[in-house]
Design an enzyme around this catalytic site. Sequence first.
Site, PDB file in Angstrom:
ATOM      1  CG  HIS A 259      -1.760   1.126   1.471  1.00 34.73           C
ATOM      2  ND1 HIS A 259      -3.193   1.194   1.007  1.00 34.73           N
ATOM      3  CD2 HIS A 259      -1.473   2.455   1.956  1.00 34.73           C
ATOM      4  CE1 HIS A 259      -3.583   2.499   1.403  1.00 34.73           C
ATOM      5  NE2 HIS A 259      -2.639   3.209   1.695  1.00 34.73           N
ATOM      6  CD  GLU A 260       1.721   3.503   3.726  1.00 33.78           C
ATOM      7  OE1 GLU A 260       1.936   4.622   3.092  1.00 33.78           O
ATOM      8  OE2 GLU A 260       0.486   3.122   4.404  1.00 33.78           O
ATOM      9  CG  HIS A 263       0.376   6.321  -0.291  1.00 38.78           C
ATOM     10  ND1 HIS A 263      -0.684   7.320  -0.897  1.00 38.78           N
ATOM     11  CD2 HIS A 263      -0.236   5.724   0.699  1.00 38.78           C
ATOM     12  CE1 HIS A 263      -1.814   6.979  -0.186  1.00 38.78           C
ATOM     13  NE2 HIS A 263      -1.629   6.155   0.763  1.00 38.78           N
ATOM     14  CD  GLU A 289      -5.970   5.248   0.886  1.00 40.57           C
ATOM     15  OE1 GLU A 289      -4.887   6.104   1.011  1.00 40.57           O
ATOM     16  OE2 GLU A 289      -5.976   4.502   1.365  1.00 40.57           O
TER      17      GLU A 289
HETATM   18 ZN   LIG Z   1      -2.909   5.263   2.069  1.00 41.19          ZN
END
Ligand SMILES: [Zn+2]
Length: 483
Positions: A259-260, A263, A289
């Site tokens: 997930h990160e 980003h 996101e």
């Molecule tokens: Zn996030």
Amino acid sequence: MDLVKKILDHYEKIWVLAKANAVLEWDSETYMPKGETKERGFITSKIESMIQDLMTDKEFIKWVEQLEEKAENDFEKGIARVLKRSIYYYTKIPKKELEEYNKLIVEAVRVWEDAKKKSDFNRFAPYLEKIVEFKRKFAEYLGYKYSPYDALLDRYEEGYTVKDIDPLFNRLKRDLKKEYERIKEIWHDYHWLENEPYNRERMELLNKTVLSMIGFDFNHMRLDVSAHPFTIELGLYDIRITTWYHKKDFRRSLLAVIHEFGHALYERQIDEKLWKTPLQGGVSLGIHESQSRFWEIVVAKTKEFTQFLEPLVKNILKIDADSEDLFKYFTIVRPIPIRVESDDVTYNFHIILRYEIERDLIEGKIDVRDIPEIWNEKMEQYLGIKPKNDSEGALQDIHWSLGAIGYFPTYTLGNLIAAQIKYNFPDLETHIENKNFATIREYLREKIHKYGSMYEPKVLLEKSFGEPVNEKYFIKLLRERYR
Ligand SMILES: [Zn+2]
């Protein structure tokens, strides 16, 4: 002197201070000694107010206004747009009120922590009442189109109003409910890997191995540990992510890392021409996101990806799970009261619930004191469960105590846009199967990343995908995945 050059020269000071503050922030979340409670907060808030002074410099504001009229290309228009938004926020709200509000927030967070521990909503209620009062005043200062909530939402998701979110979330709620009822009958709500312990060193190695295979640039990025996973950009050439370790249930650590990574990749792939300008940085929380959720939900939870993971989990983590196990483990569907631990199907109900409550609060349709009851009713209605108490109900998230009202919808926007990107991307699964992650990264660079903040979210989506955010892709993803 050229107007843009004058603006960028002045902005460079703001940029330097913001990046210095980011280093301090990263440090306080990772390596700062626990005993330090006196200096760091003071230092970062002083830097923040220096930024504010530079941003509201009279001469600077004049230049930005001139640029707004004279801007000739998307680069210049983008700079004027982004700077005007910051200036607007600092100048429309009286400084004294902003200071009072900031003091309130520091106290509110402390009280919220305590109230959550004791599961006592009434302890937190007077603070939330004051926060809502401030926010409603701020909305009046900032101005809005249809609802005072628009002014708050716009801080996190530029250009969106309740007229966008209401119909979108209502359609999503209706279709998601149908999907959820269907999936719940056929899908599993538990997997043995949830209770499988893991070795911390091996887990770190697995995280790093997966990261380097999907394209994490260890020369310009770092992975560290913190209480909650996050990404912070210290510059175009230095981006940091964190994860957590829990002794068992390794998907929590691994999926957080993936997930990160999404980003971090966004920040890293912004066009170098935007470096040190107000356009360097992701454009909004929702778009950001969408990038993290794209890697976490769309890529990592495919059978192709779990096939890629199988040998790594076996050889590095020494856990004997095949790709089918991993797929089932990653896609458990189980309604629970806690948002951050929810699965991909039920997660958006948690967001819709929060959105409806905070919108009604700001529009003055409900009172703070009524929140726990409304919360529990909606939980029952959407997911058929009831929180045991307020700490796993209305007190579970930190957002409202931080004054972050208007933030929650961006999570769901991110999920919806992530799925939308998937159905615009030809042969995504084949690329995953071939471990061809470079092609995926390139696609995201071309469609989203390289632009930084040049276009507001709605414009960016139209430009890259030819339509506004649309919930039907997310529903389609659920239909195809949970069969
Ligand atoms: Zn996030």
